[in-house]
Design a protein around this motif. Structure first.
Motif, PDB file in Angstrom:
ATOM      1  N   MET A 109      37.319  35.876  19.655  1.00  0.00           N
ATOM      2  CA  MET A 109      35.988  35.387  19.868  1.00  0.00           C
ATOM      3  C   MET A 109      34.993  36.513  19.593  1.00  0.00           C
ATOM      4  O   MET A 109      35.243  37.654  19.947  1.00  0.00           O
ATOM      5  CB  MET A 109      35.849  34.895  21.309  1.00  0.00           C
ATOM      6  N   GLN A 110      33.901  36.190  18.973  1.00  0.00           N
ATOM      7  CA  GLN A 110      32.880  37.168  18.619  1.00  0.00           C
ATOM      8  C   GLN A 110      31.852  37.291  19.743  1.00  0.00           C
ATOM      9  O   GLN A 110      31.591  36.337  20.470  1.00  0.00           O
ATOM     10  CB  GLN A 110      32.185  36.736  17.328  1.00  0.00           C
ATOM     11  N   GLU A 111      31.276  38.493  19.883  1.00  0.00           N
ATOM     12  CA  GLU A 111      30.227  38.710  20.885  1.00  0.00           C
ATOM     13  C   GLU A 111      28.867  38.768  20.208  1.00  0.00           C
ATOM     14  O   GLU A 111      28.745  39.217  19.068  1.00  0.00           O
ATOM     15  CB  GLU A 111      30.482  40.006  21.654  1.00  0.00           C
ATOM     16  N   PHE A 112      27.860  38.314  20.958  1.00  0.00           N
ATOM     17  CA  PHE A 112      26.488  38.269  20.463  1.00  0.00           C
ATOM     18  C   PHE A 112      25.547  38.783  21.541  1.00  0.00           C
ATOM     19  O   PHE A 112      25.707  38.450  22.726  1.00  0.00           O
ATOM     20  CB  PHE A 112      26.078  36.824  20.129  1.00  0.00           C
ATOM     21  N   LEU A 113      24.558  39.557  21.118  1.00  0.00           N
ATOM     22  CA  LEU A 113      23.448  39.908  21.988  1.00  0.00           C
ATOM     23  C   LEU A 113      22.419  38.806  21.811  1.00  0.00           C
ATOM     24  O   LEU A 113      22.014  38.514  20.679  1.00  0.00           O
ATOM     25  CB  LEU A 113      22.853  41.261  21.584  1.00  0.00           C
ATOM     26  N   VAL A 114      22.037  38.157  22.908  1.00  0.00           N
ATOM     27  CA  VAL A 114      21.112  37.034  22.822  1.00  0.00           C
ATOM     28  C   VAL A 114      19.922  37.307  23.730  1.00  0.00           C
ATOM     29  O   VAL A 114      20.084  37.554  24.924  1.00  0.00           O
ATOM     30  CB  VAL A 114      21.795  35.707  23.213  1.00  0.00           C
ATOM     31  N   ARG A 165      29.635  34.887  24.098  1.00  0.00           N
ATOM     32  CA  ARG A 165      30.799  34.851  23.206  1.00  0.00           C
ATOM     33  C   ARG A 165      30.998  33.453  22.626  1.00  0.00           C
ATOM     34  O   ARG A 165      30.871  32.456  23.337  1.00  0.00           O
ATOM     35  CB  ARG A 165      32.052  35.252  23.981  1.00  0.00           C
ATOM     36  N   ALA A 166      31.362  33.427  21.352  1.00  0.00           N
ATOM     37  CA  ALA A 166      31.667  32.169  20.663  1.00  0.00           C
ATOM     38  C   ALA A 166      32.444  32.504  19.392  1.00  0.00           C
ATOM     39  O   ALA A 166      32.534  33.660  18.988  1.00  0.00           O
ATOM     40  CB  ALA A 166      30.387  31.410  20.320  1.00  0.00           C
ATOM     41  N   GLU A 167      32.968  31.479  18.764  1.00  0.00           N
ATOM     42  CA  GLU A 167      33.740  31.663  17.539  1.00  0.00           C
ATOM     43  C   GLU A 167      32.861  32.180  16.407  1.00  0.00           C
ATOM     44  O   GLU A 167      33.299  32.971  15.576  1.00  0.00           O
ATOM     45  CB  GLU A 167      34.403  30.339  17.124  1.00  0.00           C
ATOM     46  N   PRO A 181      24.610  39.282  16.103  1.00  0.00           N
ATOM     47  CA  PRO A 181      26.066  39.446  16.166  1.00  0.00           C
ATOM     48  C   PRO A 181      26.417  40.915  16.442  1.00  0.00           C
ATOM     49  O   PRO A 181      25.755  41.821  15.925  1.00  0.00           O
ATOM     50  CB  PRO A 181      26.545  39.023  14.779  1.00  0.00           C
ATOM     51  N   LEU A 182      27.443  41.122  17.237  1.00  0.00           N
ATOM     52  CA  LEU A 182      27.881  42.474  17.584  1.00  0.00           C
ATOM     53  C   LEU A 182      29.281  42.732  17.054  1.00  0.00           C
ATOM     54  O   LEU A 182      30.069  41.802  16.893  1.00  0.00           O
ATOM     55  CB  LEU A 182      27.879  42.645  19.114  1.00  0.00           C
ATOM     56  N   GLU A 183      29.556  43.996  16.790  1.00  0.00           N
ATOM     57  CA  GLU A 183      30.912  44.401  16.433  1.00  0.00           C
ATOM     58  C   GLU A 183      31.252  45.632  17.268  1.00  0.00           C
ATOM     59  O   GLU A 183      30.361  46.350  17.724  1.00  0.00           O
ATOM     60  CB  GLU A 183      31.039  44.698  14.939  1.00  0.00           C
ATOM     61  N   PRO A 184      32.521  45.882  17.471  1.00  0.00           N
ATOM     62  CA  PRO A 184      32.916  47.033  18.285  1.00  0.00           C
ATOM     63  C   PRO A 184      32.438  48.348  17.672  1.00  0.00           C
ATOM     64  O   PRO A 184      32.404  48.499  16.446  1.00  0.00           O
ATOM     65  CB  PRO A 184      34.444  46.968  18.289  1.00  0.00           C
ATOM     66  N   HIS A 185      32.078  49.264  18.545  1.00  0.00           N
ATOM     67  CA  HIS A 185      31.704  50.605  18.122  1.00  0.00           C
ATOM     68  C   HIS A 185      32.872  51.530  18.442  1.00  0.00           C
ATOM     69  O   HIS A 185      33.476  51.406  19.519  1.00  0.00           O
ATOM     70  CB  HIS A 185      30.447  51.060  18.875  1.00  0.00           C
ATOM     71  N   PRO A 186      33.213  52.466  17.553  1.00  0.00           N
ATOM     72  CA  PRO A 186      34.371  53.328  17.808  1.00  0.00           C
ATOM     73  C   PRO A 186      34.216  54.217  19.051  1.00  0.00           C
ATOM     74  O   PRO A 186      35.196  54.658  19.616  1.00  0.00           O
ATOM     75  CB  PRO A 186      34.491  54.167  16.532  1.00  0.00           C
ATOM     76  N   ASN A 187      32.973  54.441  19.519  1.00  0.00           N
ATOM     77  CA  ASN A 187      32.744  55.282  20.692  1.00  0.00           C
ATOM     78  C   ASN A 187      32.472  54.477  21.951  1.00  0.00           C
ATOM     79  O   ASN A 187      32.025  55.042  22.959  1.00  0.00           O
ATOM     80  CB  ASN A 187      31.591  56.245  20.439  1.00  0.00           C
ATOM     81  N   ASP A 188      32.717  53.179  21.942  1.00  0.00           N
ATOM     82  CA  ASP A 188      32.451  52.327  23.106  1.00  0.00           C
ATOM     83  C   ASP A 188      33.387  52.725  24.251  1.00  0.00           C
ATOM     84  O   ASP A 188      34.602  52.563  24.140  1.00  0.00           O
ATOM     85  CB  ASP A 188      32.670  50.865  22.724  1.00  0.00           C
ATOM     86  N   PRO A 189      32.831  53.220  25.346  1.00  0.00           N
ATOM     87  CA  PRO A 189      33.698  53.629  26.462  1.00  0.00           C
ATOM     88  C   PRO A 189      34.361  52.452  27.168  1.00  0.00           C
ATOM     89  O   PRO A 189      35.347  52.631  27.871  1.00  0.00           O
ATOM     90  CB  PRO A 189      32.750  54.381  27.397  1.00  0.00           C
ATOM     91  N   GLY A 190      33.851  51.242  26.970  1.00  0.00           N
ATOM     92  CA  GLY A 190      34.433  50.084  27.619  1.00  0.00           C
ATOM     93  C   GLY A 190      35.417  49.315  26.754  1.00  0.00           C
ATOM     94  O   GLY A 190      35.948  48.297  27.174  1.00  0.00           O
ATOM     95  N   ALA A 191      35.669  49.779  25.573  1.00  0.00           N
ATOM     96  CA  ALA A 191      36.540  49.041  24.650  1.00  0.00           C
ATOM     97  C   ALA A 191      37.938  48.831  25.197  1.00  0.00           C
ATOM     98  O   ALA A 191      38.567  47.810  24.957  1.00  0.00           O
ATOM     99  CB  ALA A 191      36.611  49.748  23.299  1.00  0.00           C
TER     100      ALA A 191
END
Length: 98
Positions: A1-6, A58-60, A85-95
């Protein structure tokens, strides 16, 4: 599922009776709880002193986010949404916690 900032801004038309607004707000609270329970609404904030919300949803895909998720909110007819639309960041501490 993809994440979005809304970012959502709600503008109730002035001719809507207060009882209708109250009814929809109560239904909105219930629906938000349902969407959170299913993982569609992940986080939600209100900027200090503002009448808008900022959240992670989150949604498809964006189309399904607008129709199957946001579109089911009782206040949706009075809302405008800016969706990013958001994508993971390589430095995301919560990943690692997802």
């Amino acid at each position: 599922m993809q994440e979005f900032l809304v970012e959502i801004t709600t503008a109730v038309p002035p001719d809507v009776p207060a009882e209708e607004v109250d009814r929809r707000r109560a239904a909105e609270h219930e629906r938000a709880g349902e969407l959170a329970a299913t993982g569609r609404l992940f986080r939600l904030w209100r900027p200090v002193g503002e009448k808008r919300s900022v959240g992670i949803w989150r949604a498809e895909d964006e189309a399904r986010l607008r129709t199957d998720v946001l579109g089911t909110l009782p206040m949706w007819p009075w809302m405008t949404a800016v969706v990013t639309p958001l994508e993971p960041h390589p430095n995301d501490p919560g990943a690692g916690s997802r």
